[in-house]
Design a protein around this motif. Structure first.
Motif, PDB file in Angstrom:
ATOM      1  N   ASP A 198       0.840  -1.180   0.000  1.00  0.00           N
ATOM      2  CA  ASP A 198       0.000   0.000   0.000  1.00  0.00           C
ATOM      3  C   ASP A 198       0.887   1.247   0.000  1.00  0.00           C
ATOM      4  O   ASP A 198       1.829   1.353   0.783  1.00  0.00           O
ATOM      5  CB  ASP A 198      -0.890  -0.034   1.245  1.00  0.00           C
ATOM      6  N   VAL A 199       0.572   2.163  -0.901  1.00  0.00           N
ATOM      7  CA  VAL A 199       1.384   3.367  -1.081  1.00  0.00           C
ATOM      8  C   VAL A 199       1.604   4.093   0.250  1.00  0.00           C
ATOM      9  O   VAL A 199       2.729   4.479   0.578  1.00  0.00           O
ATOM     10  CB  VAL A 199       0.707   4.314  -2.105  1.00  0.00           C
ATOM     11  N   ALA A 200       0.521   4.241   1.006  1.00  0.00           N
ATOM     12  CA  ALA A 200       0.625   4.993   2.263  1.00  0.00           C
ATOM     13  C   ALA A 200       1.625   4.326   3.204  1.00  0.00           C
ATOM     14  O   ALA A 200       2.476   5.000   3.798  1.00  0.00           O
ATOM     15  CB  ALA A 200      -0.749   5.100   2.931  1.00  0.00           C
ATOM     16  N   SER A 201       1.525   3.015   3.289  1.00  0.00           N
ATOM     17  CA  SER A 201       2.419   2.286   4.192  1.00  0.00           C
ATOM     18  C   SER A 201       3.878   2.393   3.747  1.00  0.00           C
ATOM     19  O   SER A 201       4.774   2.619   4.559  1.00  0.00           O
ATOM     20  CB  SER A 201       1.949   0.827   4.255  1.00  0.00           C
ATOM     21  N   VAL A 202       4.099   2.258   2.444  1.00  0.00           N
ATOM     22  CA  VAL A 202       5.469   2.323   1.916  1.00  0.00           C
ATOM     23  C   VAL A 202       6.046   3.725   2.119  1.00  0.00           C
ATOM     24  O   VAL A 202       7.181   3.889   2.592  1.00  0.00           O
ATOM     25  CB  VAL A 202       5.504   1.944   0.422  1.00  0.00           C
ATOM     26  N   LEU A 203       5.248   4.740   1.775  1.00  0.00           N
ATOM     27  CA  LEU A 203       5.739   6.121   1.903  1.00  0.00           C
ATOM     28  C   LEU A 203       6.045   6.444   3.361  1.00  0.00           C
ATOM     29  O   LEU A 203       7.060   7.055   3.683  1.00  0.00           O
ATOM     30  CB  LEU A 203       4.711   7.103   1.347  1.00  0.00           C
TER      31      LEU A 203
END
Lengths: 588, 182
Positions: free
Chosen positions: A324-329
């Motif tokens: 998930d983008v949010a988690s990675v960022l």
């Protein structure tokens, strides 16, 4: 023995448990029991479309602007086939939809009964998953699972086909339980090592670019916030796909504008010349990459995506981060800040040359056009619309074609979920019904469909829906009497043989507006444009705005088919020197 | 411009096609085979053979063995796309050359002709565990198990001995040793 409910009641019990407040639909024989039950469930409001495709796109608009799944209810046979376009559109653009369709009674399935079609067969390739419920015992479980499939991972449409007899059958209802992940599938597959590698690349890069997409929007508001933080923490330039617009503020100095076929000169050249490309929730679509063999030849490519099958599908990447983008960022920012608390400043000199180069590309001003005092240039119309609406929290939908690209180029978005457009499937007729759905989800906001006159006629009947529910949507038609993008390609690729791209006998859109019971406004000259736009904004009813624009304006800049990012057509003058020939003509 | 390729092209280089065997564990439910087959046809992947049957009645699991060809990139896509399907539990993928895996296919061969020819046919099948399932004074039905390409060759070779009909199962696969597919 617990209380028994009919299938129709169970459908609503499920929808209530899922927190559904709106259904977009159209009744018919095979869903009548469900429609009959509607009256007993006050928390759920049904929006009657005028065509099932309209219901589907409205649900998409609702979903995209609210972040919640859109619900569609249609009947069997033609009801189901009509919604196929919207399902496919949602599938291509990763929009969560739950479509409930009626089906002929189970004992008639396979007999070519009236309004029977193989709904699950037809929708199999355009949904994430679909179900034909043949046993009342499975109904609640199936609907809840449908919501889970639609909204988790890479979102998308699902369909539950319910035969009429199942809608009458009775069974107990068990409340929604938080299920385990489907087949044990989770979505974050990356490791800390991946993040470390990314940070290593970030620290090393001299010519970085961040390329963000619709995945950031789908990941939620938090992801957009984190993306801004990430760009800020790195000091890197950022460009966005069509679907990603709004995740990062369009008027920020680190933003290079949209990239791709009609993207800006600076964005495309930066993509071509970079040494590090960080793809955040985008999918290397062919409209973005252009000629794939020459796509960003010298860069290390990082791909952050929740869908493992997006990795290495079109472009081979050096570092894949599946999650998930949010988690990675979040993880990346945390790590970066820990290692280099003041990275964007300390790294400034490292990438200053790159920024200088980008400024040079920027100074070309690739979105420029030759304005006119006699006729309204479509770009000018969009610019004026932006200037006059930017201080309101405006939601923009579009149809498909030149107007869509002009809207993407000239309307600057600074928040996510404000931009609804059909990117993957390119569905003409998407914007008007989508605006209906957006207005339902955002009752007091300004909702504008930037439209073309050809597209909008495909789903024009949904104006009637807007009037019925007093939805003050604004249909801003850039009317050039041509299917503009078709005309442009015919000009560039087919020796100006404008085969069937001119629409003769267009309706009078102002009279049409009146016929629907809404307001019609027409602007003919640049001089009167502002006043008319203000009049439109101040009208608290649905408006069809007929903006008569230059008929032969082309959409530039443009990467011609078969060419890489660094060979763009910049405008009418450039076009003559850079003619598309040979094989390029055969490309789409 | 002469070198230009489609905006849709994947790669300019012609990559080698490999034959892969893909094993898929799925819920044994209505339409699951259509989902798998539809994924292949819809995305333009090849299916050379396909074998499917339920392997676990209790858990309701079927095992599908698909022989396909494609570039490494395409085979990787097939695997990942299959994994995304809701009824798919697991996907395993092997190159045909993989020594750790056994691939076998069964074929039923109908031979019609004189005694002498039929005996020659049977003899030719000797390497592939022939079993005579049916026998009349004019015909044999022989069952053999072998690799795909061996059966391909047998079909050609047996023509002259009166082979009139062939039915094949498609390849199935199993790992060697104590290990099982993960």
């Amino acid at each position: 023995m617990s209380k028994l409910y009919t299938g129709a009641e169970i459908v609503f019990k499920c929808l209530e448990d899922q927190g559904v407040d709106f259904i977009f639909g159209y009744p018919g024989g095979a869903v009548l029991p469900i429609y009959d039950e509607l009256k007993n469930h006050k928390s759920i409001k049904h929006i009657l479309a005028r065509h099932e495709q309209g219901a589907g796109h409205a649900a998409e608009g609702y979903a995209r602007s609210s972040g919640k799944p859109g619900i569609v209810l249609v009947t069997s046979g033609p009801g189901a086939t009509n919604v196929v376009t919207a399902l496919t559109d949602a599938y291509m653009d990763s929009v969560p939809l739950v479509c409930i369709s009626g089906q002929v009674p189970t004992h008639l399935i396979g007999t070519d009964a009236f309004q029977e079609c193989d709904t699950t067969g037809i929708t199999r390739p355009c949904t994430k998953h679909n179900w034909l419920v043949k046993d009342i015992k499975d109904l609640a479980k199936t609907i809840h699972k449908a919501f889970e499939v639609a909204t988790t991972g890479r979102p998308g449409p699902v369909l539950v086909d319910i035969p009429k007899d199942i809608q009458f059958n009775k069974f107990s209802y068990s409340k929604l339980k938080k299920q385990k992940k489907i087949n044990g599938k989770t979505h974050n597959f990356y490791t800390q090592t991946n993040i470390d590698e990314l940070i290593k690349l970030i620290k090393k890069s001299k010519k970085p670019i961040i390329y963000s997409g619709g995945g950031v929007i789908n990941s939620g508001l938090e992801a957009s916030k984190l993306l801004r933080e990430f760009v800020n923490a790195t000091g890197f330039p950022i460009t966005s796909t069509l679907q990603g617009l709004g995740a990062y503020p369009g008027d920020d100095s680190q933003f290079l504008g949209m990239l791709g076929m009609h993207g800006t000169y600076e964005a495309n050249n930066a993509m071509h010349g970079c040494d590090l490309m960080i793809n955040v929730g985008a999918r290397f679509d062919d409209r973005i990459t252009g000629k794939i063999d020459e796509f960003s030849p010298k860069s290390k490519k990082v791909h952050i995506d929740i869908d493992p099958s997006s990795i290495n599908k079109n472009v081979k990447v050096d570092l894949a981060i599946v999650g998930d983008v949010a988690s990675v960022l979040k993880n990346t920012i945390k790590k970066l800040k820990k290692q280099k608390p003041n990275f964007s400043n300390s790294n400034k000199s490292n990438i200053s040359k790159w920024w200088e180069q980008i400024q040079k590309w920027r100074s070309i001003n690739s979105l420029a056009y030759i304005n006119s005092e006699e006729s309204i240039k479509p770009q000018y119309a969009v610019q004026r619309l932006y200037e006059l609406t930017k201080n309101k929290d405006t939601f923009i939908t579009t149809e498909v074609g030149q107007h869509q690209m002009w809207a993407a180029q000239h309307y600057k978005f600074d928040k996510p979920n404000r931009w609804m457009t059909s990117g993957g499937l390119g569905t003409m007729g998407y914007g008007l019904p989508a605006a209906v759905g957006v207005q339902i989800a955002n009752p007091n906001k300004l909702v504008i469909d930037i439209a073309g006159e050809a597209s909008v006629l495909m789903t024009m009947q949904e104006m009637s829906t807007a009037v019925q529910y007093s939805l003050p949507i604004k249909i801003f038609i850039l009317n050039n009497e041509y299917m503009g993008m078709v005309r442009q390609w015919q000009e560039l690729l087919h020796d100006k043989n404008y085969s069937e791209s001119y629409t003769a006998a267009l309706p009078d859109f102002v009279k049409l507006a009146e016929a629907y019971g809404c307001v019609g406004i027409r602007a003919k000259t640049p001089e009167e444009l502002d006043d008319k736009i203000i009049e439109m904004i101040n009208t608290d009813r649905p408006v069809i705005f007929d903006c008569l624009v230059d008929k032969v304006e082309n959409c530039f800049p443009m990467i011609p088919s078969g060419k890489p990012h660094n060979q763009m057509l910049l405008g009418p003058k450039d076009q003559k020197e850079n003619k598309i020939t040979g094989k390029g003509k055969t490309l789409v | 411009m002469s070198k230009a390729r489609s905006a849709y092209s994947i790669s300019g280089k012609k990559e080698k096609f490999d034959t892969h065997i893909i094993v898929v564990w799925v819920d044994n439910e209505a339409g699951v085979l259509a989902r798998i087959a539809g994924l292949f046809s819809g995305r333009g992947y090849n299916i050379e053979s396909l074998a499917v049957a339920e392997v676990d009645k209790k858990l309701n699991i079927s095992r599908i063995t698909i022989v396909t060809t494609g570039t490494p990139q395409v085979v990787n896509q097939i695997r990942l796309q299959l994994k995304k399907l809701v009824p798919v539990h697991n996907v395993a993928d092997f190159k045909r050359e993989d020594k750790r895996v056994i691939f076998k296919e069964m074929a039923l061969l109908k031979i019609v002709g004189k005694n002498e020819k039929r005996d020659k046919a049977l003899k030719a099948c000797k390497k592939f565990n022939p079993v005579i399932l049916d026998k009349t004074n004019k015909s044999f039905v022989i069952q053999i198990t072998a690799l795909r390409r061996e059966i391909d060759k047998m079909i050609v070779d047996l023509k002259k001995f009166g082979l009139v009909s062939v039915s094949r199962t498609g390849a199935v696969a199993m790992t060697r040793g104590a290990e099982i597919f993960k």
